[in-house]
Design an enzyme around this catalytic site. Structure first.
Site, PDB file in Angstrom:
ATOM      1  N   ASP A 141       0.815  -1.147  -0.058  1.00  8.60           N
ATOM      2  CA  ASP A 141      -0.018  -0.172  -0.018  1.00  8.60           C
ATOM      3  C   ASP A 141       0.800   1.104   0.081  1.00  8.60           C
ATOM      4  OD1 ASP A 141      -2.566   1.303   2.140  1.00  8.60           O
ATOM      5  OD2 ASP A 141      -2.268   1.469   0.045  1.00  8.60           O
ATOM      6  N   LYS A 144       2.440   3.510  -5.769  1.00 10.98           N
ATOM      7  CA  LYS A 144       1.923   2.514  -6.929  1.00 10.98           C
ATOM      8  C   LYS A 144       2.830   2.071  -7.838  1.00 10.98           C
ATOM      9  CE  LYS A 144      -1.226   3.291  -4.112  1.00 10.98           C
ATOM     10  NZ  LYS A 144      -1.192   2.670  -2.753  1.00 10.98           N
ATOM     11  N   ASP A 169      -3.465  -2.867  -1.887  1.00  8.84           N
ATOM     12  CA  ASP A 169      -4.532  -1.985  -2.178  1.00  8.84           C
ATOM     13  C   ASP A 169      -4.337  -1.191  -3.521  1.00  8.84           C
ATOM     14  OD1 ASP A 169      -5.277   1.320  -0.144  1.00  8.84           O
ATOM     15  OD2 ASP A 169      -6.647  -0.365  -1.174  1.00  8.84           O
ATOM     16  N   ASN A 170      -5.577  -0.502  -3.797  1.00  4.00           N
ATOM     17  CA  ASN A 170      -5.406   0.606  -4.825  1.00  4.00           C
ATOM     18  C   ASN A 170      -5.187   0.115  -6.276  1.00  4.00           C
ATOM     19  OD1 ASN A 170      -3.987   2.149  -2.278  1.00  4.00           O
ATOM     20  ND2 ASN A 170      -6.069   2.956  -2.859  1.00  4.00           N
ATOM     21  N   GLU A 199     -11.493   4.368  -0.267  1.00  2.00           N
ATOM     22  CA  GLU A 199     -11.796   4.875   1.206  1.00  2.00           C
ATOM     23  C   GLU A 199     -12.329   6.239   1.175  1.00  2.00           C
ATOM     24  OE1 GLU A 199      -8.687   4.033   0.089  1.00  2.00           O
ATOM     25  OE2 GLU A 199      -7.285   5.415   0.369  1.00  2.00           O
TER      26      GLU A 199
HETATM   27  O1  LIG Z   1      -0.789   7.188  -3.109  1.00  2.00           O
HETATM   28  C1  LIG Z   1      -1.249   6.408  -2.215  1.00  2.00           C
HETATM   29  N1  LIG Z   1      -0.704   5.759  -1.381  1.00  2.00           N
HETATM   30  C2  LIG Z   1       0.888   5.801  -1.581  1.00  2.00           C
HETATM   31  C3  LIG Z   1       1.197   5.590  -0.010  1.00  2.00           C
HETATM   32  C4  LIG Z   1       2.527   5.930   0.496  1.00  2.00           C
HETATM   33  C5  LIG Z   1       3.015   5.583   1.803  1.00  2.00           C
HETATM   34  O2  LIG Z   1       4.101   4.479   1.865  1.00  2.00           O
HETATM   35  C6  LIG Z   1       5.328   5.299   2.364  1.00  2.00           C
HETATM   36  N2  LIG Z   1       6.341   4.633   1.564  1.00  2.00           N
HETATM   37  C7  LIG Z   1       7.131   3.602   2.399  1.00  2.00           C
HETATM   38  C8  LIG Z   1       8.245   3.118   1.751  1.00  2.00           C
HETATM   39  C9  LIG Z   1       8.454   3.336   0.449  1.00  2.00           C
HETATM   40  O3  LIG Z   1       9.538   2.777   0.013  1.00  2.00           O
HETATM   41  C10 LIG Z   1       7.812   4.296  -0.340  1.00  2.00           C
HETATM   42  C11 LIG Z   1       6.588   4.844   0.195  1.00  2.00           C
HETATM   43  C12 LIG Z   1       5.093   6.722   2.017  1.00  2.00           C
HETATM   44  O4  LIG Z   1       5.896   7.453   2.954  1.00  2.00           O
HETATM   45  C13 LIG Z   1       3.492   6.675   2.594  1.00  2.00           C
HETATM   46  O5  LIG Z   1       3.553   6.743   3.754  1.00  2.00           O
HETATM   47  C14 LIG Z   1      -2.700   6.156  -2.099  1.00  2.00           C
HETATM   48  C15 LIG Z   1      -3.589   7.135  -3.021  1.00  2.00           C
HETATM   49  C16 LIG Z   1      -4.694   7.304  -2.879  1.00  2.00           C
HETATM   50  N3  LIG Z   1      -5.796   7.993  -3.587  1.00  2.00           N
HETATM   51  O6  LIG Z   1      -6.993   7.903  -3.762  1.00  2.00           O
HETATM   52  O7  LIG Z   1      -5.117   9.029  -4.309  1.00  2.00           O
HETATM   53  C17 LIG Z   1      -5.564   6.120  -2.235  1.00  2.00           C
HETATM   54  C18 LIG Z   1      -4.865   5.164  -1.264  1.00  2.00           C
HETATM   55  O8  LIG Z   1      -5.451   4.083  -0.771  1.00  2.00           O
HETATM   56  C19 LIG Z   1      -3.365   5.281  -1.487  1.00  2.00           C
HETATM   57  O9  LIG Z   1      -2.555   4.307  -0.901  1.00  2.00           O
HETATM   58 MG   LIG Z   2      -3.870   2.643  -0.310  1.00  2.00          MG
END
Ligand SMILES: O=C(NC/C=C/[C@H]1O[C@@H](n2ccc(=O)cc2)[C@H](O)[C@@H]1O)c1cc([N+](=O)[O-])cc(O)c1O
Ligand SMILES: [Mg+2]
Length: 214
Positions: A141, A144, A169-170, A199
């Site tokens: 999660d 992406k 997820d997603n 969500e």
């Molecule tokens: O972009 C989304 N999620 C990206 C999550 C990123 C998370 O993962 C961490 N990370 C930790 C380690 C890493 O290597 C890289 C990132 C980042 O620091 C952040 O905390 C997203 C977007 C929507 N949306 O509707 O736009 C809905 C969702 O459910 C989503 O999950």
């Molecule tokens: Mg998500």
């Protein structure tokens, strides 16, 4: 300089959720993010699918890619058997700090191992660092665009065994098309899609459960 969204969510939880009560923390996050300001937690509809997969998998070793505020970490931790280990990777130190405070409020900080760093840097270190051979369940999660490279990295690092479950997820919104194409076409995975709403919104999303076949 104001607070950040994760800090506002944490403050709401610390004010409104009973400490030591993980279910009240989970519902407080959902209440805040559905009524006050949206945040990218897996949420209660897709969260129920996550719960079901955790319960059916009964994992001993769980890896989460992307902690954020710790919402899904708490949902998973709440359902693990004693002795199980939950590792969550977060690259943003501020988010990591918020998540740790969230785990403390829920009384589950001893049940979760949070590592700060990027998944691509941390995944190759997990065996040595944590003395873990294989993960039974991986909840994906984070970014992406990282879903596919990190899945291949988990394979290359020998961290998956026959029966290991990936839950992503997603896969519809924002979408992870290259990941979906891979797990749905690779003979090494048995993949299944669970449609759900994004969500807190009336937008179509879904999670993909993929069993590694070895
Ligand atoms: O972009 C989304 N999620 C990206 C999550 C990123 C998370 O993962 C961490 N990370 C930790 C380690 C890493 O290597 C890289 C990132 C980042 O620091 C952040 O905390 C997203 C977007 C929507 N949306 O509707 O736009 C809905 C969702 O459910 C989503 O999950
Ligand atoms: Mg998500």
């Amino acid at each position: 300089s104001g607070t950040t969204r994760p800090v506002r969510i944490l403050k709401y939880v610390q004010r409104c959720a009973n400490s030591g009560d993980v279910l009240s923390v989970i519902s407080a996050i959902d209440a805040y993010c559905s009524k006050v300001e949206w945040a990218m937690n897996v949420g209660d509809e897709k969260g129920a699918i996550l719960d079901a997969v955790v319960l059916e998998t009964r994992p001993r070793y769980v890896l989460e890619l992307g902690t954020y505020c710790g919402y899904s970490t708490l949902r998973i931790a709440h359902l693990l058997a004693p002795g199980a280990r939950l590792i969550t990777l977060e690259m943003n130190p501020h988010y990591a700090q918020v998540a740790i405070e969230m785990f403390r409020h829920a009384g589950l900080d001893a049940q979760v191992e949070l590592l700060v760093g990027s998944s691509s840097a941390l995944i190759p270190q997990l065996r040595k660092k944590l003395d873990i051979e294989k993960f039974d369940l991986v909840f994906i999660d984070h970014w992406k665009v990282s879903y596919l490279p990190d899945t291949k990295l988990l394979e290359e690092c020998g961290l998956l065994k026959a029966g290991s479950v990936l839950l992503a997820d997603n896969v519809t919104c924002p979408g992870a098309p290259d990941y979906l194409q891979y797990v749905r076409n690779s003979p090494r995975y048995q993949s299944q899609y669970f449609p759900a709403r994004l969500e807190y919104l009336q937008v179509e999303d879904g999670v993909e459960k993929s069993v590694f076949l070895g």
